[in-house]
Motif scaffolding. Structure first.
Motif, PDB file in Angstrom:
ATOM      1  N   LEU A 192       0.839  -1.200   0.000  1.00 10.29           N
ATOM      2  CA  LEU A 192       0.000   0.000   0.000  1.00 10.29           C
ATOM      3  C   LEU A 192       0.870   1.243   0.000  1.00 10.29           C
ATOM      4  CD1 LEU A 192      -0.026   1.069   3.262  1.00 10.29           C
ATOM      5  CD2 LEU A 192      -1.318  -1.050   3.449  1.00 10.29           C
ATOM      6  N   VAL A 193       0.303   2.342  -0.482  1.00 10.43           N
ATOM      7  CA  VAL A 193       1.019   3.620  -0.495  1.00 10.43           C
ATOM      8  C   VAL A 193       0.042   4.732  -0.124  1.00 10.43           C
ATOM      9  CG1 VAL A 193       2.680   2.910  -2.264  1.00 10.43           C
ATOM     10  CG2 VAL A 193       0.558   4.039  -2.953  1.00 10.43           C
ATOM     11  N   GLY A 194       0.573   5.867   0.280  1.00  9.91           N
ATOM     12  CA  GLY A 194      -0.262   7.001   0.650  1.00  9.91           C
ATOM     13  C   GLY A 194      -0.032   8.199  -0.252  1.00  9.91           C
ATOM     14  N   ARG A 195      -1.038   9.015  -0.413  1.00  5.95           N
ATOM     15  CA  ARG A 195      -0.951  10.272  -1.137  1.00  5.95           C
ATOM     16  C   ARG A 195      -1.781  11.315  -0.392  1.00  5.95           C
ATOM     17  NH1 ARG A 195       2.612   7.980  -3.290  1.00  5.95           N
ATOM     18  NH2 ARG A 195       3.060   7.722  -5.528  1.00  5.95           N
ATOM     19  N   VAL A 196      -1.489  12.581  -0.648  1.00  6.53           N
ATOM     20  CA  VAL A 196      -2.226  13.689  -0.054  1.00  6.53           C
ATOM     21  C   VAL A 196      -2.895  14.478  -1.170  1.00  6.53           C
ATOM     22  CG1 VAL A 196      -2.051  15.825   1.294  1.00  6.53           C
ATOM     23  CG2 VAL A 196      -0.643  13.840   1.901  1.00  6.53           C
ATOM     24  N   ALA A 197      -4.134  14.876  -0.965  1.00  8.37           N
ATOM     25  CA  ALA A 197      -4.845  15.683  -1.960  1.00  8.37           C
ATOM     26  C   ALA A 197      -4.302  17.108  -1.917  1.00  8.37           C
ATOM     27  CB  ALA A 197      -6.340  15.679  -1.675  1.00  8.37           C
ATOM     28  N   GLY A 198      -3.615  17.507  -2.985  1.00 11.56           N
ATOM     29  CA  GLY A 198      -3.076  18.854  -3.056  1.00 11.56           C
ATOM     30  C   GLY A 198      -4.114  19.890  -3.427  1.00 11.56           C
ATOM     31  N   ALA A 199      -5.299  19.421  -3.806  1.00 14.61           N
ATOM     32  CA  ALA A 199      -6.450  20.274  -4.129  1.00 14.61           C
ATOM     33  C   ALA A 199      -7.689  19.412  -3.962  1.00 14.61           C
ATOM     34  CB  ALA A 199      -6.345  20.806  -5.561  1.00 14.61           C
ATOM     35  N   ASP A 200      -8.854  20.017  -3.978  1.00 16.05           N
ATOM     36  CA  ASP A 200     -10.080  19.219  -3.948  1.00 16.05           C
ATOM     37  C   ASP A 200     -10.074  18.276  -5.141  1.00 16.05           C
ATOM     38  OD1 ASP A 200     -10.869  20.601  -1.705  1.00 16.05           O
ATOM     39  OD2 ASP A 200     -12.299  21.890  -2.757  1.00 16.05           O
ATOM     40  N   MET A 201     -10.385  17.000  -4.909  1.00 17.30           N
ATOM     41  CA  MET A 201     -10.313  15.991  -5.960  1.00 17.30           C
ATOM     42  C   MET A 201     -11.589  15.160  -5.967  1.00 17.30           C
ATOM     43  SD  MET A 201      -6.398  14.641  -5.182  1.00 17.30           S
ATOM     44  CE  MET A 201      -6.578  13.193  -6.238  1.00 17.30           C
ATOM     45  N   THR A 202     -11.838  14.526  -7.102  1.00 11.92           N
ATOM     46  CA  THR A 202     -12.899  13.533  -7.211  1.00 11.92           C
ATOM     47  C   THR A 202     -12.299  12.277  -7.827  1.00 11.92           C
ATOM     48  OG1 THR A 202     -14.609  15.220  -7.506  1.00 11.92           O
ATOM     49  CG2 THR A 202     -15.156  12.979  -8.174  1.00 11.92           C
ATOM     50  N   ILE A 203     -12.371  11.174  -7.094  1.00 10.49           N
ATOM     51  CA  ILE A 203     -11.864   9.887  -7.564  1.00 10.49           C
ATOM     52  C   ILE A 203     -13.055   8.951  -7.658  1.00 10.49           C
ATOM     53  CG2 ILE A 203     -10.337   7.945  -7.086  1.00 10.49           C
ATOM     54  CD1 ILE A 203      -8.874  10.566  -7.733  1.00 10.49           C
ATOM     55  N   GLY A 204     -13.424   8.565  -8.897  1.00 11.02           N
ATOM     56  CA  GLY A 204     -14.658   7.812  -9.074  1.00 11.02           C
ATOM     57  C   GLY A 204     -15.816   8.694  -8.641  1.00 11.02           C
ATOM     58  N   GLU A 205     -16.569   8.236  -7.653  1.00 16.16           N
ATOM     59  CA  GLU A 205     -17.663   9.043  -7.105  1.00 16.16           C
ATOM     60  C   GLU A 205     -17.298   9.646  -5.751  1.00 16.16           C
ATOM     61  OE1 GLU A 205     -21.139   6.643  -6.981  1.00 16.16           O
ATOM     62  OE2 GLU A 205     -21.256   6.374  -9.160  1.00 16.16           O
ATOM     63  N   ALA A 206     -16.066   9.446  -5.321  1.00 18.28           N
ATOM     64  CA  ALA A 206     -15.635   9.929  -4.003  1.00 18.28           C
ATOM     65  C   ALA A 206     -15.019  11.319  -4.120  1.00 18.28           C
ATOM     66  CB  ALA A 206     -14.624   8.963  -3.396  1.00 18.28           C
ATOM     67  N   ARG A 207     -15.484  12.228  -3.287  1.00 13.81           N
ATOM     68  CA  ARG A 207     -14.934  13.585  -3.241  1.00 13.81           C
ATOM     69  C   ARG A 207     -13.901  13.667  -2.124  1.00 13.81           C
ATOM     70  NH1 ARG A 207     -19.268  18.060  -4.931  1.00 13.81           N
ATOM     71  NH2 ARG A 207     -17.397  19.258  -4.421  1.00 13.81           N
ATOM     72  N   ILE A 208     -12.732  14.212  -2.445  1.00 12.04           N
ATOM     73  CA  ILE A 208     -11.625  14.279  -1.495  1.00 12.04           C
ATOM     74  C   ILE A 208     -11.272  15.750  -1.264  1.00 12.04           C
ATOM     75  CG2 ILE A 208      -9.358  13.366  -0.916  1.00 12.04           C
ATOM     76  CD1 ILE A 208     -11.342  11.215  -1.806  1.00 12.04           C
ATOM     77  N   PRO A 209     -11.493  16.279  -0.068  1.00 10.83           N
ATOM     78  CA  PRO A 209     -11.122  17.664   0.208  1.00 10.83           C
ATOM     79  C   PRO A 209      -9.600  17.847   0.207  1.00 10.83           C
ATOM     80  CG  PRO A 209     -12.710  16.856   1.825  1.00 10.83           C
ATOM     81  CD  PRO A 209     -12.207  15.665   1.074  1.00 10.83           C
ATOM     82  N   LYS A 210      -9.161  19.025  -0.169  1.00 12.06           N
ATOM     83  CA  LYS A 210      -7.742  19.358  -0.142  1.00 12.06           C
ATOM     84  C   LYS A 210      -7.169  19.086   1.251  1.00 12.06           C
ATOM     85  CE  LYS A 210      -4.516  23.235  -0.697  1.00 12.06           C
ATOM     86  NZ  LYS A 210      -4.372  24.678  -1.034  1.00 12.06           N
TER      87      LYS A 210
END
Length: 407
Positions: free
Chosen positions: A297-315
């Motif tokens: 597994l690996v980790g990432r940080v949302a550098g801006a508001d993102m949408t992955i599939g139907e999931a919304r990821i806040p910055k």
């Protein structure tokens, strides 16, 4: 969206050492449940191939943890943001990542890797000579571990006789990649890892001073020359880069070689086939990377508001990508739980995607292919002599021992 308690419990279950021998049923349960979003923890866990692939390629995905809301909150509370100092370039974003990767990349060019192949083949033969008379061997201690360590030490310029000094520190620091804080809010063994990290960086600084006095044909000497030419490379960046390569450069390759040996011995027809035809080695390597990856597994940080599939990821939120689950996604791979190196298309994310694609991928592939071809050819009747024992690591999951009988 709030994650149901059973789903969140699965994440904690992954951390249980009892799962290390076979975490894949748990990964499958998580995959079947879809993305896990825990806004109260600023955490989003993805397990499908499509979602993990999209996050890795997304331009707003960041690797610098200081960009996360969780890290910023800790800094505001007075915690030290980087207890080890400057991180390796794997944990940085452009432009620093780009600059450091460009400088280090010369040591892993196709020309350099190709030139290493005869020496690596000779090392493998030498290791196999040592175990041939014993009638059995310990696949980790006698083969999968010493080869990658010798190779990365040679590339960096680390004296191989110092290996016992840094091996235990490396093992501890590998555990630091495990998502205990993200999944449980706790960090067991943090003080021990801190001391190991500080010791290893001190060791590398001392080695740098030796290389300043007596330069050699190695990466440390090369990076010192760049620093002294004023190319915006600091001593801390050299230490962090060598620290990263020393750990990542051998832990993952050890696991790749060992996982392939185990998979083939559990699927004897693959061992026999490779013994008869060395050209099958690349397929074995790629299927192992998919079926039982060294990095789970690996980790990432949302550098801006993102949408992955139907999931919304806040910055600022953290995204955890369960690569080991994604690579057994039945929507991408037929019979995903079968070890089949003859597949027409082997799709995996084991080396990442995008700007952080693994710099050492060609070297790891070559080391594994040479080793697996040689050990099967030399010992075509080898068989398992017992069950493997696993290290506690979750992210860099790998075996501590693997007994093999040679006839």
């Amino acid at each position: 969206m709030t994650v149901p308690a059973p789903s969140q419990a699965l994440l904690v279950t992954l951390l249980d050492p009892a799962q290390r021998a076979d975490p894949y049923p748990v990964y499958r349960q998580i995959l079947d449940g879809g993305p896990l979003q825990m806004p109260e923890n600023n955490l989003h866990v993805f397990s499908s191939f499509a979602d993990c692939d999209e996050v890795l390629r997304h331009p707003a995905s960041c690797s610098d943890r200081l960009k996360s809301t969780t890290a910023q909150r800790a800094i505001a509370a007075g915690q030290h943001p980087r207890p080890f100092g400057t991180p390796g370039f794997l944990f940085l974003d452009p432009p620093d990542h780009t600059r450091l990767r460009r400088l280090v990349g010369k040591a892993f060019s196709p020309k350099v890797v190709k030139a290493l192949e005869p020496d690596i083949a000779a090392m493998v033969d030498g290791l196999l000579d040592e175990v041939a008379e014993a009638g059995e061997f310990e696949a980790i201690a006698d083969l999968a571990y010493p080869l990658p360590v010798a190779v990365i030490c040679r590339l960096l310029g680390v004296p191989i006789e110092d290996e016992p000094k840094f091996s235990s520190a490396s093992a501890l620091l590998g555990q630091g990649l495990d998502p205990f804080i993200a999944f449980t809010g706790e960090s067991p063994g943090a003080e021990e890892r801190l001391q190991a990290g500080l010791w290893l960086r001190g060791y590398l600084r001392d080695l740098m001073e030796r290389r300043r006095a007596e330069p050699a044909d190695d990466l440390i000497s090369g990076l010192i020359a760049v620093e002294e030419s004023g190319d915006q490379l600091t001593e801390e960046e050299i230490v962090a880069t060598c620290n990263l390569l020393l750990i990542a450069g051998h832990e993952t390759t050890v696991n790749l070689i060992a996982n392939a040996i185990l998979a083939m011995l559990r699927h004897r027809e693959q061992w026999t086939a490779l013994a008869a035809d060395a050209d099958r080695a690349p397929g074995i390597v790629e299927e192992t990377l998919r079926y039982d990856p060294p990095v789970q597994l690996v980790g990432r940080v949302a550098g801006a508001d993102m949408t992955i599939g139907e999931a919304r990821i806040p910055k600022g939120d953290t995204m955890m990508l369960l690569l080991a689950a994604a690579q057994r996604d039945p929507g991408v791979t037929e019979r995903p739980d079968d070890f089949d190196p003859t597949r027409e298309a082997i799709r995996h994310l084991a080396f990442g995607k995008g700007p952080h694609f693994c710099l050492g991928a060609p070297l790891a592939r070559m080391e594994a292919a040479v080793t697996l071809s040689a050990v099967t050819r030399r010992f075509p009747r080898a068989r398992l002599a017992g069950e493997p024992a696993y290290k506690p690591n979750v992210t860099l999951r790998g075996m501590a021992s693997l007994p093999v009988a040679l006839s």
